[in-house]
Structures are given as C-alpha cells and as structure tokens.
Enzyme design. Structure first.
Site, PDB file in Angstrom:
ATOM      1  N   HIS A 106       8.689   4.027  -5.614  1.00  0.00           N
ATOM      2  CA  HIS A 106       9.671   3.693  -4.582  1.00  0.00           C
ATOM      3  C   HIS A 106       9.144   4.191  -3.240  1.00  0.00           C
ATOM      4  CE1 HIS A 106      13.020   3.483  -7.835  1.00  0.00           C
ATOM      5  NE2 HIS A 106      12.553   2.280  -7.545  1.00  0.00           N
TER       6      HIS A 106
ATOM      7  N   ARG B 194      10.008   4.877  -0.114  1.00  0.00           N
ATOM      8  CA  ARG B 194      10.538   5.856   0.825  1.00  0.00           C
ATOM      9  C   ARG B 194      10.474   7.297   0.317  1.00  0.00           C
ATOM     10  NH1 ARG B 194      16.716   3.620   0.453  1.00  0.00           N
ATOM     11  NH2 ARG B 194      17.296   4.388  -1.613  1.00  0.00           N
ATOM     12  N   GLU B 195      10.015   7.478  -0.903  1.00  0.00           N
ATOM     13  CA  GLU B 195      10.019   8.804  -1.514  1.00  0.00           C
ATOM     14  C   GLU B 195       8.735   9.555  -1.146  1.00  0.00           C
ATOM     15  OE1 GLU B 195      10.934   7.930  -5.616  1.00  0.00           O
ATOM     16  OE2 GLU B 195      12.862   7.049  -5.066  1.00  0.00           O
TER      17      GLU B 195
ATOM     18  N   ASN C  99      10.518  -0.389 -10.304  1.00  0.00           N
ATOM     19  CA  ASN C  99      10.995   0.410 -11.432  1.00  0.00           C
ATOM     20  C   ASN C  99      12.150  -0.249 -12.169  1.00  0.00           C
ATOM     21  OD1 ASN C  99      10.439   2.744 -12.969  1.00  0.00           O
ATOM     22  ND2 ASN C  99      12.253   3.766 -12.148  1.00  0.00           N
TER      23      ASN C  99
ATOM     24  N   HIS D 187       9.217  10.893  -8.708  1.00  0.00           N
ATOM     25  CA  HIS D 187      10.138  10.265  -7.765  1.00  0.00           C
ATOM     26  C   HIS D 187      10.846  11.357  -6.960  1.00  0.00           C
ATOM     27  CE1 HIS D 187      10.318   5.964  -9.278  1.00  0.00           C
ATOM     28  NE2 HIS D 187       9.658   6.559 -10.255  1.00  0.00           N
ATOM     29  N   SER D 188      11.694  10.929  -6.027  1.00  0.00           N
ATOM     30  CA  SER D 188      12.604  11.844  -5.357  1.00  0.00           C
ATOM     31  C   SER D 188      13.803  11.010  -4.865  1.00  0.00           C
ATOM     32  CB  SER D 188      11.917  12.536  -4.173  1.00  0.00           C
ATOM     33  OG  SER D 188      11.724  11.671  -3.093  1.00  0.00           O
ATOM     34  N   TYR D 189      14.990  11.579  -4.915  1.00  0.00           N
ATOM     35  CA  TYR D 189      15.176  13.001  -5.097  1.00  0.00           C
ATOM     36  C   TYR D 189      16.296  13.239  -6.096  1.00  0.00           C
ATOM     37  CZ  TYR D 189      19.322  12.569  -2.100  1.00  0.00           C
ATOM     38  OH  TYR D 189      20.546  12.199  -1.581  1.00  0.00           O
TER      39      TYR D 189
ATOM     40  N   TYR E  92      23.374   6.669 -14.187  1.00  0.00           N
ATOM     41  CA  TYR E  92      23.897   5.399 -14.667  1.00  0.00           C
ATOM     42  C   TYR E  92      22.760   4.625 -15.316  1.00  0.00           C
ATOM     43  CZ  TYR E  92      26.677   1.140 -14.705  1.00  0.00           C
ATOM     44  OH  TYR E  92      27.374   0.034 -15.110  1.00  0.00           O
TER      45      TYR E  92
ATOM     46  N   GLU F  68      12.444  13.792 -10.767  1.00  0.00           N
ATOM     47  CA  GLU F  68      13.094  13.591  -9.470  1.00  0.00           C
ATOM     48  C   GLU F  68      13.007  14.889  -8.680  1.00  0.00           C
ATOM     49  OE1 GLU F  68      14.313  10.886  -8.204  1.00  0.00           O
ATOM     50  OE2 GLU F  68      14.678   9.505  -9.876  1.00  0.00           O
TER      51      GLU F  68
END
Length: 419
Positions: free
Chosen positions: A181, A183-184, A253, A305-307, A357, A380
């Site tokens: 992703h 922006r992470e 993802n 990943h984050s966050y 979720y 994360e």
C-alpha cells in the site's frame, strides 16, 4: 502495442488528475467508535465507499479514523448517526498536516548527509529511486551474498525489485515485502533495516543467514509509492488505468488468487477495488509467483504494512482459525514481546478477520492457503504524527530497531520448526 492515438487519448483523459499535489485542504478526520458488534458490519461496509478513507481497516470495539472531504462530511455523519455510532472531529483540517509533512521531507532531504559507508538513511523517508539505488549498491558491495531480481515491470514501467540474500545453498527461505500500500511510508525502512543488518552487520547476524535465505522486496508497489511522494500523500492503490472509469488504481492486497472478490467491490473508485480478476495486477503477481515457485521451501512470509500495532495471521476471509493457529499466535506473541522490550510498544496478535473486518484476496491468506507457507503474517507497524499515516521521520529509527528484534524472534522460531 497500443496504438499511439489511444495512448494520447488516455493521457489526455487522465491528465487533469495529476497536475498538482493534492492539498487536502478542508478534509477532516473523524474518530469513530468504539464500534460494537451490532453495528460493526454496517460500519465496515463504509470502507468500500470511495468518499470515505479509512486510515486503518475497521476494527471491532476500537476507535477508527476516517478521512472525508468537507463536501461529504454531512453524508458520513448522517450514516454514523443512523447506525448510532459515536464520533468526533479528530483533525479539523488535513491540509496543514500534509503541507507540514511534505515540507519536512524536502528539508530533511536537502540537509541529509549519510554518516556511514552505505547510501542509506533512517533520518528521513527514502524515495523510490534512492531505494532502488541502495539495492544495487548493496549487491555491488556483497556480490557473493546477494542477487538482484527484477520480478515484474509495473503499469508505468518501474521495476518491482527483490534482493535475494544467501550465504550458501540448501536452506529454507524467508520472504518479505514492504509498501504494497503506497502511502505506508514507514514500511520500506523496515525492509531496508533488515537488508542492512544482514549484510553490513554480517558478523553479528550471520546466524540468520545460516538459518535461511532471505528474499526482500523493499517497495512492492512502486507506481503508487512514487505517486504518494509526488502527487497525493494518501494514495493507497497502484496506478493502473481502469478505463473508462476516471478513477485509477487497484488495491494489490485484495488481488491475490485466494477468495478473490469476496467483498463484491466493483467500483474502481473504491480504495479497496480488487481489480478485474485474481492476479490481474503486476504488484500481486510479482510476490505471488515467487510464493508459488518456492512453495514448500518457504519457512515464513512477512508482509509489512502500517499502521495499527498489530501482528496478524490468517485467515482474513473467515473468522475460523487455520489449523496451525496456536503456533502462529505463539510466534506472534513472542515477537510482540521482543518489540515491547525496547520502549514499551504494545502489539496485539490474532487472526486478521478476528481482530479486524474480513478481507478477501490478501497476500498472507494466499501464502498460507495456496503456497503452503506455514508461518504467514501481516505486520501493521505503529502509527504516528497527528493521525497515523504521517509519523515524523524521527520515529523511523525507534520503529525499525524494535521491529528488527521482533523479526529476528519470528525467524528463529519459524526456521526451527518442522512441518
């Protein structure tokens, strides 16, 4: 080869969306929740609405941060009131936050002077070209321990690159990727720290290369990552054109070939749009093909990943636990304890669907469910700054330092285990 007139038409069609850096002036972030079970499913469905940007996956019993433009604020608050979910304004105007972060990055970039022999810094977030150059540099410095592997060429022509580290044949493999992703930004430093520790500190960490070969992708979504630096700080997806929709990008993802499309998201404007079919995207194929090629030989897969301060493992598509859930949980808890020992950063460990979720077509599910990787995790990282996605550069060193100890814990346990 697409005819030149078609290329020109597509460029003209999409050109207005890439002229300036998105300011996010007037955007707000709501703190929503805690969301309880009775309303959680309806709330989580809002994640697929392209107007609402969830800064982390919906989480049961916890607060959730959701960004929304000023124009769409009224509609979001009406939906939350209808669901009887509490909310408050967390960031009144995202614009100054974005402006401050970009200015900080440019300032640090202008003054950063590397203090070691390698062209790497943890004093600021490195850009894609710099990361690619670092991979090449490390290969040149350690030709007997490394190989550079260009996995796929992205939609915009960038290389998805892995660095393969090995000090001899006959071992199982660790596979790790960062920044699927875009922006992470905190994710690539973790991959870079891993490379640096294994090579520059080889005498200290030789044990970890004796235990396994390492296969590391520092930027798994190059097009999106570049775009997040140059045009849109909160860009998440890749940059695939979804003609005739004006909305670009697929969530890589959600694109893996394991229960793909289970969320029934067909709108290309959605941040969770899974694409036109499983493995339709270069980013997911780059890692997925390697997982399949090495099936049976991979000890552990780590998607960084984050966050959220979470160490999650399959399944994401169902709340039913996998057969080896007890061992996955114990390994995750052990890694969390290693992280906590540094500065008290607390991670929660559990299944993806159990803590968050459900999601479908995810990399960690594919690794366990199709590629038969016995230890498969999504890590994360901690959030930071005013909302989570804008941790200051000063957070990089503490995060990568504590995460490295957690990763070492996982690798030792996973490589010691036998199926």
């Amino acid at each position: 080869m697409m005819e030149s007139w078609k290329v020109a038409l597509l460029l003209a069609f999409f050109a207005p969306s890439v002229l300036t850096y998105k300011t996010y002036n007037g955007y707000k972030v709501l703190r929503v929740g805690p969301v309880e079970m009775d309303y959680f499913e309806a709330f989580a469905e809002l994640e697929h609405d392209p107007r609402f940007d969830f800064w982390s996956r919906p989480r049961l019993g916890n607060d959730n941060l959701v960004m929304v433009s000023g124009d769409e604020l009224s509609d979001l608050t009406k939906k939350l009131i209808k669901l009887d979910i509490e909310f408050s304004i967390f960031i009144d105007d995202v614009g100054p936050t974005v402006s401050k972060e970009i200015k900080e990055h440019e300032f640090l970039k202008s003054i950063t002077r590397e203090t070691n022999s390698r062209n790497i810094t943890f004093e600021r977030f490195m850009e894609f070209a710099e990361i690619q150059a670092y991979i090449d540099e490390m290969h040149s410095a350690y030709p007997n321990l490394t190989a550079v592997v260009d996995l796929e060429t992205t939609f915009q022509g960038r290389q998805i690159r892995a660095l393969h580290l090995s000090n001899g044949p006959g071992k199982r493999m660790v596979m790790m990727d960062c920044a699927l992703h875009a922006r992470e930004w905190m994710a690539p430093p973790v991959c870079l720290k891993t490379i640096m520790e294994l090579l520059d500190n080889y005498n200290v960490n030789k044990e970890l290369l004796d235990l396994a070969d390492w296969w590391i992708v520092p930027v798994a979504n190059p097009d999106g990552y570049v775009y997040s630096f140059e045009k849109d700080r909160f860009w998440r997806k890749n940059r695939k054109i979804n003609f005739p929709s004006p909305c670009l990008g697929v969530d890589p993802n959600r694109n893996y070939d394991f229960y793909w499309g289970g969320e029934n998201v067909s709108d290309p404007c959605s941040l969770t749009y899974p694409g036109t079919g499983p493995f339709s995207e270069k980013e997911s194929r780059a890692v997925g093909n390697q997982l399949l090629a090495q099936s049976g030989n991979i000890a552990i897969y780590l998607a960084i990943h984050s966050y959220g301060e979470l160490i999650v493992y399959p399944w994401g598509y169902t709340t039913d636990p996998p057969p080896n859930a007890a061992e996955l949980h114990a390994t995750g808890k052990e890694a969390a304890a290693a992280v906590f020992a540094h500065r008290g950063m607390e991670y929660t460990t559990g299944t993806s669907a159990g803590l968050l979720y459900p999601q479908f077509g995810a990399a960690d599910d594919f690794a366990l469910g199709v590629a038969n990787v016995p230890y498969s995790y999504t890590w994360e990282l901690p959030g930071g700054g005013t909302g989570g996605f804008n941790p200051p550069a000063s957070d990089i060193i503490p995060v990568v330092t504590e995460t490295w100890d957690g990763i070492k814990s996982m690798i030792r346990r996973a490589t010691a285990a036998r199926e």
